[in-house]
Structure formats: structure tokens, C-alpha cells
Design a protein around this motif. Structure first.
Motif, mmCIF file in Angstrom:
data_model
loop_
_atom_site.group_PDB
_atom_site.id
_atom_site.type_symbol
_atom_site.label_atom_id
_atom_site.label_comp_id
_atom_site.label_asym_id
_atom_site.label_seq_id
_atom_site.Cartn_x
_atom_site.Cartn_y
_atom_site.Cartn_z
ATOM 1 N N PRO A 1 0.821 -1.388 0.128
ATOM 2 C CA PRO A 1 -0.157 -0.024 0.034
ATOM 3 C C PRO A 1 0.902 1.427 0.170
ATOM 4 N N ALA A 2 1.855 1.329 0.639
ATOM 5 C CA ALA A 2 2.641 2.428 0.456
ATOM 6 C C ALA A 2 3.194 2.912 -0.895
ATOM 7 N N TYR A 3 3.268 1.958 -1.764
ATOM 8 C CA TYR A 3 3.671 2.398 -3.150
ATOM 9 C C TYR A 3 2.593 3.364 -3.841
ATOM 10 N N ILE A 4 1.330 3.250 -3.321
ATOM 11 C CA ILE A 4 0.300 4.139 -3.815
ATOM 12 C C ILE A 4 -0.195 5.048 -2.735
ATOM 13 N N ASN A 5 0.533 5.322 -1.881
ATOM 14 C CA ASN A 5 0.051 6.096 -0.722
ATOM 15 C C ASN A 5 0.549 7.672 -0.989
ATOM 16 N N SER A 6 -0.423 8.589 -1.137
ATOM 17 C CA SER A 6 -0.169 9.799 -1.432
ATOM 18 C C SER A 6 0.679 10.769 0.008
ATOM 19 N N LYS A 7 0.441 10.040 1.155
ATOM 20 C CA LYS A 7 0.974 10.851 2.364
ATOM 21 C C LYS A 7 2.311 10.216 2.420
ATOM 22 N N LYS A 8 2.786 9.486 1.782
ATOM 23 C CA LYS A 8 4.328 9.069 1.730
ATOM 24 C C LYS A 8 5.228 9.738 0.605
ATOM 25 N N THR A 9 6.274 10.009 1.194
ATOM 26 C CA THR A 9 7.331 10.497 0.151
ATOM 27 C C THR A 9 7.909 9.458 -0.672
ATOM 28 N N ARG A 10 8.587 9.939 -1.673
ATOM 29 C CA ARG A 10 9.486 8.888 -2.386
ATOM 30 C C ARG A 10 10.474 8.194 -1.526
ATOM 31 N N GLN A 11 11.039 8.822 -0.679
ATOM 32 C CA GLN A 11 12.042 8.169 0.462
ATOM 33 C C GLN A 11 11.271 7.092 1.361
ATOM 34 N N GLU A 12 10.012 7.335 1.418
ATOM 35 C CA GLU A 12 9.213 6.326 2.445
ATOM 36 C C GLU A 12 8.633 5.443 1.698
ATOM 37 N N GLY A 13 8.656 5.304 0.304
ATOM 38 C CA GLY A 13 8.566 4.021 -0.526
ATOM 39 C C GLY A 13 7.357 4.586 -1.483
ATOM 40 N N ARG B 1 5.725 5.054 -4.942
ATOM 41 C CA ARG B 1 6.399 4.508 -6.334
ATOM 42 C C ARG B 1 5.606 5.341 -7.715
ATOM 43 N N LEU B 2 4.521 6.153 -7.221
ATOM 44 C CA LEU B 2 3.844 6.885 -8.201
ATOM 45 C C LEU B 2 3.762 8.146 -7.911
ATOM 46 N N PRO B 3 3.386 9.142 -9.054
ATOM 47 C CA PRO B 3 3.346 10.577 -8.392
ATOM 48 C C PRO B 3 2.177 10.890 -7.549
ATOM 49 N N LYS B 4 2.243 11.851 -6.847
ATOM 50 C CA LYS B 4 1.306 12.264 -5.580
ATOM 51 C C LYS B 4 -0.096 12.389 -6.419
ATOM 52 N N GLU B 5 0.028 12.994 -7.634
ATOM 53 C CA GLU B 5 -1.615 12.987 -8.257
ATOM 54 C C GLU B 5 -2.369 12.063 -8.577
ATOM 55 N N ASN B 6 -1.521 10.814 -8.838
ATOM 56 C CA ASN B 6 -1.891 9.520 -9.164
ATOM 57 C C ASN B 6 -2.238 8.538 -8.121
ATOM 58 N N CYS B 7 -1.839 9.101 -6.676
ATOM 59 C CA CYS B 7 -1.925 8.046 -5.662
ATOM 60 C C CYS B 7 -3.159 8.251 -4.714
ATOM 61 N N VAL B 8 -3.307 7.432 -3.824
ATOM 62 C CA VAL B 8 -4.657 7.601 -3.090
ATOM 63 C C VAL B 8 -4.220 7.851 -1.471
ATOM 64 N N GLU B 9 -4.851 8.548 -0.781
ATOM 65 C CA GLU B 9 -4.557 8.685 0.508
ATOM 66 C C GLU B 9 -4.938 7.560 1.413
ATOM 67 N N ASN B 10 -3.849 7.009 2.055
ATOM 68 C CA ASN B 10 -3.728 5.866 2.982
ATOM 69 C C ASN B 10 -4.608 4.925 2.555
ATOM 70 N N PRO B 11 -4.092 4.058 1.184
ATOM 71 C CA PRO B 11 -4.865 2.856 0.881
ATOM 72 C C PRO B 11 -4.364 1.621 1.940
ATOM 73 N N HIS B 12 -5.480 0.826 2.021
ATOM 74 C CA HIS B 12 -5.245 -0.471 2.601
ATOM 75 C C HIS B 12 -5.166 -1.699 1.818
#
Length: 165
Positions: free
Chosen positions: A28-40, A42-53
């Protein structure tokens, strides 16, 4: 009783693409908009979701024809050990002969973008904002009423000392 998972072995180039060890892992961290690239992420923030499970990722993939497996493992870069942050999805990307399982998903990035695009459309996500804002005023009003009642530990005394029983 559930069927036991197949035994895992170390990576070997002779392993076929349809065996579980060759399936791609999506945390889930790969598509989490709350995470930075360093935190894991993998996609641009505009393509991500907030706190996916991982449950939401499973629900999205269950509609596709892809073979996937849910595992309750912790992402190595995740600091918290809570169950909320656990889970990953293994997805079969290629058949045994190396051909793609689905022409719609030629790479792991395409699968991640599909998952991130479909999670906001889930009913659980659409009901969340309305449900949370509806329930938030109730605890606040009951909490302020209980604090005004003065039934606590003696009012304005020293901090940290309560009644001994």
C-alpha cells in the motif's frame, strides 16, 4: 481449514513466471499519497490515494482477471508495526511461457496506476468522508458536557495527581 501456502524457496532463474515467487509485490505504501518517495511511494502524488489499505487493493483486483495473493507482511520501510500498516498483494504478471497474463497490465506500474485509480471509486471510500463528519460532532459534544460536569479529579489541583483509591 484453509489450504496451506506453497513452500517458499530462494530465487532461481529456472523458476517459471507462474510460480508465486515470481509474482510482483505491491505494498500500500507504493500508492500512498501521504508517503514521500523516500518512504516508499512509487507513483506521482497526483496518481496516488490517501492511506490505501491492502483490503481495498484486494477488492479492486478481485474484479480483474488477474491472479493475486494477499499476504499480511509489513513493508520494510514502514516504521509502525500496527496491523493497519500491514499487508501486501502479490500479482501474477506473466504466464509460465513469459507472455503477459493481461494485455491491459504490461507492467507493475500499470497495475499500481489501475489500483490507485479504482480505490477512490470503492463504496467504502465514497462513504468515508460523509460518515466521519457525521460522527465527529457527537463525541465532541458529549466530551464537553462531561468536562463541564466537574466529576473529575478535584478541579484545578496539581497536574498528574488524582484521587487515590
Amino acid at each position: 481449514m484453509a489450504e496451506p501456502l506453497p513452500m517458499r524457496i530462494n530465487w532461481n532463474p529456472d523458476i517459471k513466471h507462474n510460480q508465486m515467487e515470481r509474482w510482483i509485490c505491491i505494498y500500500p505504501a507504493y500508492i500512498n499519497s501521504k508517503k514521500t518517495r523516500q518512504e516508499g511511494r512509487r507513483l506521482p502524488k497526483e496518481n496516488c490515494v490517501e492511506n490505501p489499505h491492502y483490503h481495498e487493493m484486494r477488492d479492486v483486483l478481485s474484479v480483474t482477471n488477474m491472479h493475486f495473493l494477499v499476504e499480511t507482511l509489513k513493508y520494510p520501510r514502514e516504521i509502525s508495526r500496527e496491523m493497519q500498516f500491514r499487508g501486501r498483494i502479490r500479482v501474477q504478471l506473466r504466464n509460465a511461457d513469459g507472455t503477459l497474463c493481461s494485455k491491459d497490465f504490461p507492467s507493475r506500474e500499470s497495475i499500481m496506476q489501475y489500483i490507485a485509480g479504482k480505490i477512490p471509486q470503492l463504496k467504502t471510500r465514497q462513504n468515508k468522508p460523509g460518515g466521519e463528519s457525521f460522527h465527529q460532532p457527537q463525541p465532541q459534544s458529549s466530551g464537553s458536557g462531561a468536562a463541564g460536569g466537574g466529576g473529575g479529579g478535584g478541579g484545578g489541583g496539581k497536574k498528574g495527581k488524582g484521587k487515590r483509591r
